[in-house]
Every structure is written in C-alpha cells, then in structure tokens.
Design a protein around this motif. Structure first.
Motif, PDB file in Angstrom:
ATOM      1  N   CYS A   1       5.315  10.225   4.435  1.00 31.62           N
ATOM      2  CA  CYS A   1       5.035   8.827   4.746  1.00 31.62           C
ATOM      3  C   CYS A   1       4.793   8.080   3.432  1.00 31.62           C
ATOM      4  N   ASP A   2       4.522   6.783   3.536  1.00 38.59           N
ATOM      5  CA  ASP A   2       4.268   5.970   2.340  1.00 38.59           C
ATOM      6  C   ASP A   2       2.788   5.940   1.951  1.00 38.59           C
TER       7      ASP A   2
ATOM      8  N   SER B   1       4.678  -4.154   9.217  1.00 33.82           N
ATOM      9  CA  SER B   1       4.817  -3.661   7.842  1.00 33.82           C
ATOM     10  C   SER B   1       3.684  -2.694   7.537  1.00 33.82           C
ATOM     11  N   ALA B   2       3.870  -1.893   6.495  1.00 29.75           N
ATOM     12  CA  ALA B   2       2.814  -0.970   6.061  1.00 29.75           C
ATOM     13  C   ALA B   2       1.556  -1.741   5.704  1.00 29.75           C
TER      14      ALA B   2
ATOM     15  N   LEU C   1       1.595   6.969  -1.614  1.00 32.95           N
ATOM     16  CA  LEU C   1       2.443   8.129  -1.881  1.00 32.95           C
ATOM     17  C   LEU C   1       3.877   7.750  -2.246  1.00 32.95           C
ATOM     18  N   ARG C   2       4.165   6.457  -2.347  1.00 30.59           N
ATOM     19  CA  ARG C   2       5.554   6.018  -2.508  1.00 30.59           C
ATOM     20  C   ARG C   2       6.217   6.518  -3.784  1.00 30.59           C
TER      21      ARG C   2
ATOM     22  N   VAL D   1       2.534   5.001   7.750  1.00 30.59           N
ATOM     23  CA  VAL D   1       1.117   5.133   7.413  1.00 30.59           C
ATOM     24  C   VAL D   1       0.530   6.226   8.292  1.00 30.59           C
ATOM     25  N   VAL D   2      -0.093   7.223   7.656  1.00 30.46           N
ATOM     26  CA  VAL D   2      -0.770   8.290   8.390  1.00 30.46           C
ATOM     27  C   VAL D   2      -2.264   8.170   8.111  1.00 30.46           C
ATOM     28  N   VAL D   3      -3.051   8.136   9.185  1.00 28.62           N
ATOM     29  CA  VAL D   3      -4.494   7.963   9.079  1.00 28.62           C
ATOM     30  C   VAL D   3      -5.175   9.296   9.354  1.00 28.62           C
ATOM     31  N   HIS D   4      -6.108   9.669   8.476  1.00 32.80           N
ATOM     32  CA  HIS D   4      -6.914  10.878   8.643  1.00 32.80           C
ATOM     33  C   HIS D   4      -8.363  10.443   8.827  1.00 32.80           C
TER      34      HIS D   4
END
Length: 123
Positions: free
Chosen positions: A40-41, A7-8, A32-33, A92-95
């Motif tokens: 992405c969320d 899950s997120a 961001l949902r 989920v995008v990680v920066h």
C-alpha cells in the motif's frame, strides 16, 4: 455508475479524525511510496489502552471514513480479540494496537525506510 474513490489524503484525514474522536494514542503515519514492492502507500498506526478502546477506535474510523467518503475497508482482520486490528483501505492500511502488542511487533522499525510522521494530539 462509477464509484467515487477517496484519495489517500482524504482517507488519512478521516482516519486520524476517527482515532482522535475516541482518544487513540501515538498516531503515526508511515509513507511507503518511496519503497519498492509495498502492499500500500501508507500505514497509519495507533494504539489504545484496552481491547474495548481498540475496537472503539476501529468503529470510529469506519464511521468517520464511511460518512465522509462512502468508502468501506476492503478487509478488516483481528477485531475478535481487539489486540491488533488491521483495516485495509487498499492504498491506506490502518493498524490499531494495544500498546504492548505494538511494542512487540514494532512495525515502525520493520519499515525503517519509510517517511514517518507523528501526529500530535491535544489530549
């Protein structure tokens, strides 16, 4: 056999644990949902003090997520120079930035409509 997709919330928890394990700084979650047409969320954003630390953060996140969920990022970009590494776990995008690069791109302002949560660290 179906793959168990984390899950997120699980991805966020293990990503933050991975960041904290190597003392990544200024951890921020952008939800961001509620924004239409996002890729992405969630974004998770943090920074390190050098390209060595940025790459250590990325490695720590990958190990922590993989160990606990058996998941790998769909795509990783930018690890060659260690200034801004993007890890795409689909929802989920990680920066992971060096501080000056993070300030320059200012993603938090670009996504100003997102719900922003800052994570307190104890180091």
């Amino acid at each position: 056999m179906t793959k168990n997709i984390p899950s997120a919330d699980e991805l966020i928890t293990f990503t933050i644990n991975g960041i904290e394990d190597v003392k990544g700084q200024n951890i921020t979650i952008l939800d961001l949902r509620a924004i239409e047409n996002t890729v992405c969320d969630y974004f998770i954003i943090c920074d390190g003090t050098s390209n060595t630390q940025v790459n250590a953060i990325v490695s720590s996140i990958q190990k922590k997520v993989s160990k606990n969920t058996k998941d790998k990022p769909w795509h990783v970009e930018g690890s060659e120079n260690g200034e801004w590494v993007l890890m795409d776990y689909v929802h989920v995008v990680v920066h992971v930035f060096q501080k000056h690069i993070r300030e320059y791109y200012d993603i938090e302002n670009l996504w100003g409509d997102a719900k922003i949560t800052e994570i307190e660290t104890s180091y």
